[in-house]
Design a protein around this motif. Structure first.
Motif, PDB file in Angstrom:
ATOM      1  N   SER A  75       0.781  -1.078  -0.113  1.00 33.39           N
ATOM      2  CA  SER A  75       0.031  -0.010   0.008  1.00 33.39           C
ATOM      3  C   SER A  75       0.896   1.215   0.095  1.00 33.39           C
ATOM      4  O   SER A  75       0.529   2.044  -0.753  1.00 33.39           O
ATOM      5  N   TRP A  76       1.914   1.249   0.890  1.00 33.33           N
ATOM      6  CA  TRP A  76       2.717   2.317   0.765  1.00 33.33           C
ATOM      7  C   TRP A  76       3.486   2.673  -0.268  1.00 33.33           C
ATOM      8  O   TRP A  76       3.477   3.831  -0.869  1.00 33.33           O
ATOM      9  N   VAL A  77       3.925   1.520  -1.110  1.00 32.34           N
ATOM     10  CA  VAL A  77       4.860   1.767  -2.339  1.00 32.34           C
ATOM     11  C   VAL A  77       3.931   2.370  -3.383  1.00 32.34           C
ATOM     12  O   VAL A  77       4.415   3.169  -4.095  1.00 32.34           O
ATOM     13  N   ARG A  78       2.567   1.738  -3.439  1.00 35.61           N
ATOM     14  CA  ARG A  78       1.900   2.147  -4.559  1.00 35.61           C
ATOM     15  C   ARG A  78       1.426   3.827  -4.322  1.00 35.61           C
ATOM     16  O   ARG A  78       1.438   4.396  -5.244  1.00 35.61           O
ATOM     17  N   GLY A  79       1.145   4.000  -3.041  1.00 35.17           N
ATOM     18  CA  GLY A  79       1.123   5.347  -2.873  1.00 35.17           C
ATOM     19  C   GLY A  79       2.168   6.421  -3.254  1.00 35.17           C
ATOM     20  O   GLY A  79       1.857   7.496  -3.637  1.00 35.17           O
ATOM     21  N   ILE A  80       3.342   6.040  -2.986  1.00 34.48           N
ATOM     22  CA  ILE A  80       4.396   6.895  -3.311  1.00 34.48           C
ATOM     23  C   ILE A  80       4.756   6.863  -4.709  1.00 34.48           C
ATOM     24  O   ILE A  80       5.152   8.002  -5.332  1.00 34.48           O
ATOM     25  N   LEU A  81       4.591   5.644  -5.274  1.00 35.91           N
ATOM     26  CA  LEU A  81       5.014   5.665  -6.674  1.00 35.91           C
ATOM     27  C   LEU A  81       3.814   5.700  -7.829  1.00 35.91           C
ATOM     28  O   LEU A  81       3.736   6.554  -8.498  1.00 35.91           O
ATOM     29  N   GLU A  82       2.921   4.865  -7.603  1.00 37.98           N
ATOM     30  CA  GLU A  82       1.677   4.550  -8.750  1.00 37.98           C
ATOM     31  C   GLU A  82       0.859   5.700  -8.462  1.00 37.98           C
ATOM     32  O   GLU A  82       0.159   6.279  -9.600  1.00 37.98           O
ATOM     33  N   TYR A  83       0.700   6.459  -7.307  1.00 40.26           N
ATOM     34  CA  TYR A  83      -0.229   7.429  -7.139  1.00 40.26           C
ATOM     35  C   TYR A  83       0.443   8.777  -6.780  1.00 40.26           C
ATOM     36  O   TYR A  83       0.027   9.722  -6.051  1.00 40.26           O
ATOM     37  N   ALA A  84       1.585   8.819  -7.226  1.00 36.80           N
ATOM     38  CA  ALA A  84       2.487  10.178  -7.027  1.00 36.80           C
ATOM     39  C   ALA A  84       1.846  11.403  -7.353  1.00 36.80           C
ATOM     40  O   ALA A  84       2.348  12.228  -6.681  1.00 36.80           O
ATOM     41  N   TYR A  85       0.945  11.408  -8.382  1.00 35.57           N
ATOM     42  CA  TYR A  85       0.132  12.684  -8.744  1.00 35.57           C
ATOM     43  C   TYR A  85      -0.868  13.111  -7.562  1.00 35.57           C
ATOM     44  O   TYR A  85      -1.255  14.378  -7.778  1.00 35.57           O
ATOM     45  N   ASP A  86      -1.101  12.139  -6.786  1.00 38.11           N
ATOM     46  CA  ASP A  86      -2.088  12.525  -5.668  1.00 38.11           C
ATOM     47  C   ASP A  86      -1.263  13.032  -4.363  1.00 38.11           C
ATOM     48  O   ASP A  86      -0.831  12.181  -3.720  1.00 38.11           O
ATOM     49  N   LYS A  87      -1.068  14.127  -4.325  1.00 41.25           N
ATOM     50  CA  LYS A  87       0.038  14.636  -3.385  1.00 41.25           C
ATOM     51  C   LYS A  87      -0.229  14.260  -2.192  1.00 41.25           C
ATOM     52  O   LYS A  87       0.655  13.938  -1.180  1.00 41.25           O
ATOM     53  N   ASP A  88      -1.598  14.282  -1.477  1.00 40.92           N
ATOM     54  CA  ASP A  88      -2.006  13.925  -0.293  1.00 40.92           C
ATOM     55  C   ASP A  88      -1.847  12.472   0.029  1.00 40.92           C
ATOM     56  O   ASP A  88      -1.027  12.045   1.025  1.00 40.92           O
ATOM     57  N   ARG A  89      -1.994  11.768  -1.057  1.00 46.64           N
ATOM     58  CA  ARG A  89      -1.838  10.302  -0.745  1.00 46.64           C
ATOM     59  C   ARG A  89      -0.276   9.924  -0.814  1.00 46.64           C
ATOM     60  O   ARG A  89       0.165   8.953   0.188  1.00 46.64           O
TER      61      ARG A  89
END
Length: 410
Positions: free
Chosen positions: A177-191
């Motif tokens: 979950s953390w890795v996806r939040g950092i890389l895959e959803y990097a465009y979502d600044k809050d996430r």
């Protein structure tokens, strides 16, 4: 700028607003690279903080090596900060060296992790990795179906890196979950910020535990390391552990997943893997070339240019190693997967002083993941090609690969 500026096409129009996270780009990036390579080899986008995208092998390689004009210390994320906003890469006080560091910081921080990534060390991880792959396959082989990405590829690197750091497998889902939040959803600044802070908080707790009770793992080794007779600052221990977790998980699971996708979708190549063991080393390198997952970023200094295209100071440049690997001037029939390609100087692991320190580990994980799968499940295919999904951004790779196969046991 003049008509000779490589970021302009023959009509003087700038190619721009590619989106590494966009559905069209993620689905078929090769089409974009081919178009840019022919008409605009240094494209530009205003999206995600703005960036430049060289797509020729020579340009990507030269940019990666030119640490004077394209240093790493100003940020490596493909998503730039909004105006007046602090760069997301600076959320960790010590950064994530050595990948976001320039010499001399880069030199000694890279030296700290190299012993754990050397061939002899990686060899010692093989038994545990092989047992893990067997255990994962045993969990679904009787069903005759599985998601080769979510049930298999994504489960391997997260546990291998966790073991290196001395972390229980119970945290695997959190890591994903953390890795996806950092890389895959990097465009979502809050996430992204939430994922960065959760990861950092967890690692700081682990560092505190190792200080209290040292164990045989990489975090303990970093804590006990010295540089010029002085202990390594805790913030650098945090940064290196953070880097190993983030950079060592999504990149490798994307490579394993791409391999699973390819062989499920291409029966001729799949049978070649079963019948011809000599093709395996070449096949793995072709997987890494054709499906290279990683795009890195740098920020330009004054006077930077790429093949005659001036890059304004402070602008972000995306080094698309996947695009470089599809350059027809370097690779014959570059957009075709050739399982026994012999000439293959791909850039999947980058180039220059920031070349991936974990390349030996990644290759081992890809090889063992395929070996154990083919031993247990030599015949498999996509359940439905339309159900395969991919994620993009800094790391592109499959997120869901439903496959079917004859039910069995391991």
């Amino acid at each position: 700028m003049t008509q000779t500026d490589p970021s302009l096409n023959n009509s003087g129009e700038r190619f721009q607003n590619y989106d590494l996270f966009g559905d069209d780009y993620v689905a078929n990036p090769g089409e974009f690279w081919a178009n840019y390579r022919d008409k605009c080899p240094v494209a530009h986008s205003d999206l995600h903080g703005g960036s430049w995208l060289p797509v020729r092998y020579e340009d990507v390689q030269a940019t990666a090596r030119d640490i004077e004009h394209f240093p790493s210390g100003h940020g490596i994320s493909v998503v730039g900060p909004d105006e007046g906003e602090e760069d997301e890469d600076s959320m960790l006080p010590g950064g994530v060296p050595p990948i976001d560091a320039d010499p001399p910081l880069h030199t000694w921080t890279r030296r700290l992790i190299l012993p754990s990534m050397a061939p002899k060390a990686v060899k010692s991880y093989e038994a545990g990795t092989r047992e893990l792959c067997q255990r994962l396959i045993a969990g679904f082989i009787a069903d005759g179906k599985a998601d080769a990405a979510a049930d298999y590829a994504q489960q391997i690197p997260v546990r291998v890196i966790g073991a290196l750091l001395g972390v229980s497998e119970d945290k695997s889902d959190d890591f994903v979950s953390w890795v996806r939040g950092i890389l895959e959803y990097a465009y979502d600044k809050d996430r992204r910020k939430e994922a960065v802070m959760a990861t950092a908080s967890f690692l700081l707790e682990e560092i505190a535990k190792r200080k209290e009770t040292p164990t045989e793992d990489l975090i303990s080794e970093l804590i006990n390391s010295e540089v010029e007779g002085e202990p390594v600052d805790e913030m650098f221990v945090l940064g290196e552990a953070f880097l190993l977790m983030v950079a060592g998980i999504d990149t490798t699971w994307s490579a394993i997943g791409a391999a699973m996708y390819h062989f499920a979708a291409n029966p001729v190549d799949r049978r070649r893997m079963v019948e011809d063991p000599d093709v395996w080393p070449l096949a793995i390198e072709e997987i890494l070339r054709f499906y290279a997952p990683v795009t890195m970023a740098r920020v330009a200094e004054e006077g930077a240019e790429i093949n005659g295209c001036p890059i304004p100071e402070g602008d972000r440049v995306l080094m698309s190693f996947p695009a470089a690997n599809r350059d027809p001037d370097v690779f014959e029939d570059a957009d075709t997967f050739i399982i026994d390609r012999a000439k293959n100087r791909h850039l999947a692991f980058g180039v220059g002083i920031h070349r991936c320190a974990g390349s030996n580990l990644a290759r081992m994980e890809v090889r063992l993941a395929l070996e154990e799968w083919f031993k247990a499940i030599p015949e498999f295919e996509l359940a439905d090609p339309e159900s395969v999904t991919w994620a993009g951004g800094q790391v592109r790779g499959p997120r869901s690969i439903p496959v079917v196969f004859p039910a069995g046991k391991i």
